[in-house]
Design an enzyme around this catalytic site. Structure first.
Site, PDB file in Angstrom:
ATOM      1  CB  CYS A   2     -79.376  38.033   9.092  1.00 13.43           C
ATOM      2  SG  CYS A   2     -80.729  37.029   9.743  1.00 13.43           S
ATOM      3  NE  ARG A  49     -85.530  34.712   8.782  1.00 14.88           N
ATOM      4  CZ  ARG A  49     -86.681  34.103   8.966  1.00 14.88           C
ATOM      5  NH1 ARG A  49     -87.517  33.941   7.967  1.00 14.88           N
ATOM      6  NH2 ARG A  49     -87.017  33.655  10.160  1.00 14.88           N
ATOM      7  CG  LEU A  50     -78.647  30.907   8.382  1.00 20.68           C
ATOM      8  CD1 LEU A  50     -78.734  30.022   7.143  1.00 20.68           C
ATOM      9  CD2 LEU A  50     -77.269  30.796   9.022  1.00 20.68           C
ATOM     10  CB  ILE A  52     -81.953  30.867  13.436  1.00 16.98           C
ATOM     11  CG1 ILE A  52     -80.714  30.933  12.527  1.00 16.98           C
ATOM     12  CG2 ILE A  52     -81.656  30.112  14.726  1.00 16.98           C
ATOM     13  CD1 ILE A  52     -80.093  29.596  12.201  1.00 16.98           C
ATOM     14  CD  GLU A  76     -80.443  33.613  16.487  1.00 15.31           C
ATOM     15  OE1 GLU A  76     -81.569  33.901  16.939  1.00 15.31           O
ATOM     16  OE2 GLU A  76     -80.255  33.235  15.310  1.00 15.31           O
ATOM     17  CG  ASP A  99     -84.271  36.848  17.803  1.00 13.84           C
ATOM     18  OD1 ASP A  99     -84.721  36.853  16.641  1.00 13.84           O
ATOM     19  OD2 ASP A  99     -83.096  36.514  18.072  1.00 13.84           O
ATOM     20  CB  SER A 358     -67.793  27.189  19.381  1.00 17.41           C
ATOM     21  OG  SER A 358     -66.415  26.923  19.295  1.00 17.41           O
ATOM     22  N   GLY A 359     -66.637  26.868  22.205  1.00 16.01           N
ATOM     23  CA  GLY A 359     -66.102  27.189  23.523  1.00 16.01           C
ATOM     24  C   GLY A 359     -65.330  28.485  23.636  1.00 16.01           C
TER      25      GLY A 359
END
Length: 642
Positions: A2, A49-50, A52, A76, A99, A358-359
């Site tokens: 968000c 807000r996105l 999830i 998160e 969360d 992702s790394g």
């Protein structure tokens, strides 16, 4: 994932809805699914807000049972279920499965120690109306951004700088000290930003706003604890175990997931581990210039791992056309060309998923950069007395440039603190004198880049040279370059990026690996490579790190040449930059007399940033990709995998 904004009026006046709405609206891309506000007393909270986790019930701001504590949060929390259960057991009542609500009740229970209990990526603000204060924090490593500004009337905190620029009366000016540091590092190190008066809340810091002041406090620190008593196999098995657990934790969502894939160990390992839990969509990007694309390797890796693979090829015109908007999304100039390719791969991924893994972080935690091998190659100098090393350096400086081994002698004559500024050293102090208009030896705003690194090295004084380099990169390169571009380029596409390597539990284990097991067998991050063997095709296991390479060296000689000249002539930075010298570098580069590509690119990105934010030559409106609506339809039947 968000965007958050909080505003505190120092004159104890109510905040106007129009003000917080404007600050929140400009970061629409961070949260196209919903917005929310809370205005009370002299504060305001704004939220984009996105969705999830707890898609139906996770609307923010969230409040406690008595409605006297409110929270907005971005990120998160991967241990929220455990924390939630503990809090329920001792009597807290939850209204959602979010969360972020867990942080709220945790604050009720432990107060400002709440961030110490969190495992995840976050930036949040809590309004405690009982104590008339704002409290918040940024995650341990700086995965999620958080900025603040103080004006005569207000104190503002936000996920992006562009929200703070909406404050009435804020004057946009270049921070000259930050500009000098940018020329060294290719980004602005913490806590400064390129805007005078706007600062970052550093990673692992909390803040309190009360009594018309903002105060910051560190709640955690990076600490390496190498354990020489354990065998190599212990660290290999432990790395595999902690990484699988981290990838599993990073799967928590109610929406579709995927992963970025280049062709190196890090991203390939993430895809390989994720594939053990669920089917995977993988995404790669490359350029159309031979030698600057890893798409073939990525495609073969995806086939080996069994992921559903998507790729995209980007040419010079596409890159050039998107660059101004993407610098607007970055908020600050970051002269890493791969940031733009990251945007394109995120754009493609956003057509299919809402979350990508992702790394990032593997190199900093496990010792992966090739430069970390340098202390071993310079070992012959380490036993020399200081005067002897200085003498060698003095003589080497006077050798002709074409003498083989000159640079080796110069670097060997210096301590790691003197020679290593992190993964980028763009302009030396001597070259700054040529490219900067002001006489930096007399400038009040000039500060040596050693002031940035010196304080960090002091805290790492007991470590060996390789660990010192890791420590410095975690405090500079990782947060200032890697994580900044990762957040801004994915959120520009309303896509949540997760980084399982940059996890508190992963770091705590990686910090125990002795250097002899990190830099070994003629390679870097030796333990990680061995731990990931079962997840990787053989040809990837020992490949050099390239990421998403960008052919700026080639483009500046060809497709970008006229465009670069136009930017140099048009940008109103004559008081800062010696344009004649920049044009000289551009022509020398075009003729093949020298490779000035990184230096030219650093200047061009700053000039474009200046045009966008200071001159306000370009006017970009908040924008949400049509991919978001397409994605919503695809996600409508997905279930929570908790």
């Amino acid at each position: 994932m968000c965007g958050i904004v909080s505003l505190y009026n120092k004159r104890q006046k109510p905040v106007q809805q129009e003000a917080i709405s404007a600050m929140t609206g400009v970061i629409l891309h961070r949260g196209p699914d919903d917005d929310g506000f809370h205005l009370e007393d002299n504060i305001a909270l704004g939220f984009r807000r996105l969705s999830i986790i707890d898609v139906e019930g996770g609307h923010q701001p969230l409040f406690n049972e008595t409605r006297d504590i409110w929270i907005i949060g971005n990120g998160e929390i991967y241990n929220y279920k455990e924390l939630q259960q503990w809090l329920k057991d001792i009597g807290h009542v939850f209204h959602t499965d979010s969360d972020i609500e867990t942080i709220l009740h945790l604050y009720e229970e432990v107060g400002t120690d709440a961030p110490k209990h969190l495992r995840g990526m976050f930036g949040f603000t809590i309004y405690d109306s009982r104590k008339k204060r704002l409290f918040g924090a940024r995650d341990h490593f700086g995965i999620k951004p958080l900025y603040y500004v103080e004006t005569n009337d207000s104190i503002g905190v936000a996920s992006e700088i562009k929200s703070l620029l909406e404050l009435p009366g804020f004057k946009r000016e270049v921070n000259p000290t930050a500009f000098y540091h940018y020329l060294t590092f290719q980004y602005v190190p913490d806590p400064e930003t390129m805007f005078a008066g706007i600062y970052r809340i550093p990673p692992a810091h909390s803040f309190v706003v009360e009594n018309d002041q903002i105060k910051l406090e560190r709640y955690w620190d990076v600490e390496f604890k190498p354990d020489e008593s354990k065998p190599f196999s212990y660290f290999v098995e432990g790395t595999r175990s902690v990484m699988l657990e981290s990838v599993d934790k990073h799967r928590i969502s109610e929406v579709s997931r995927g992963a970025f894939l280049s062709s190196g160990v890090d991203s390939s390992s993430i895809v390989g581990m994720l594939r053990t839990f669920e089917p995977v969509k993988s995404f790669s990007v490359g350029s159309d210039i031979p030698g600057y694309s890893e798409l073939d390797y990525a495609k073969r890796t995806a086939a080996y791992l069994g992921s559903e693979h998507f790729e995209r090829v980007i040419n010079a015109k596409q890159y050039m056309d998107e660059l101004p908007r993407l610098i607007w999304h970055q908020d600050e100039p970051v002269a890493d060309p791969s940031a733009i390719l990251l945007y394109f791969v995120a754009q493609m991924a956003s057509e299919h998923v809402t979350v990508v893994l992702s790394g990032e972080g593997a190199d900093e935690f496990f010792g992966g950069y090739n430069i970390y091998r340098e202390p071993h190659s310079l070992k012959m100098f380490s036993g020399m007395p200081g005067w002897m090393r200085q003498s060698i350096g003095y003589m080497a400086e006077r050798l002709p440039d074409q003498v083989k081994g000159k640079n080796f002698l110069i670097r060997g004559s210096k301590t790691v603190e003197q020679r290593f500024f992190g993964n980028a050293l763009i302009f030396s102090e001597e070259m700054k004198k040529r490219v900067v208009m002001e006489d930096i030896t007399r400038s009040e705003s000039y500060v040596s880049p050693f002031t940035i690194t010196e304080e960090i090295y002091k805290r790492a004084s007991e470590y060996d040279d390789v660990t010192k380099m890791q420590y410095l990169d975690i405090h500079t390169w990782l947060r200032g370059n890697i994580l900044m571009k990762a957040d801004k380029m994915t959120m520009a596409n309303s896509l949540e990026l997760r980084v399982p390597f940059i996890d508190l539990k992963v770091f705590e284990f990686a910090a125990t690996i002795p250097t002899k097991y990190k830099i070994a067998n003629g390679t870097t991050k030796h333990v990680l490579r061995e731990a990931m063997k079962d997840f990787l095709p053989p040809e990837i296991q020992s490949r050099k790190k390239l990421g998403f390479p960008v052919p700026t060296r080639h483009w500046l000689k060809n497709e970008f040449y006229k465009w670069a000249k136009e930017i140099i002539f048009e940008s109103k930075v004559d008081n800062l930059i010696n344009k004649a010298y920049v044009l000289y570098m551009l022509d020398e580069h075009r003729e093949g007399n020298a490779d000035y590509s990184r230096k030219i690119w650093t200047i061009l990105v700053f000039m474009l940033w200046h045009q966008i934010f200071i001159e306000q030559k370009h006017n970009f409106e908040p924008y949400v990709s049509p991919n978001v609506d397409l994605r919503r339809k695809k996600n409508s039947s997905l279930q929570h995998i908790g």
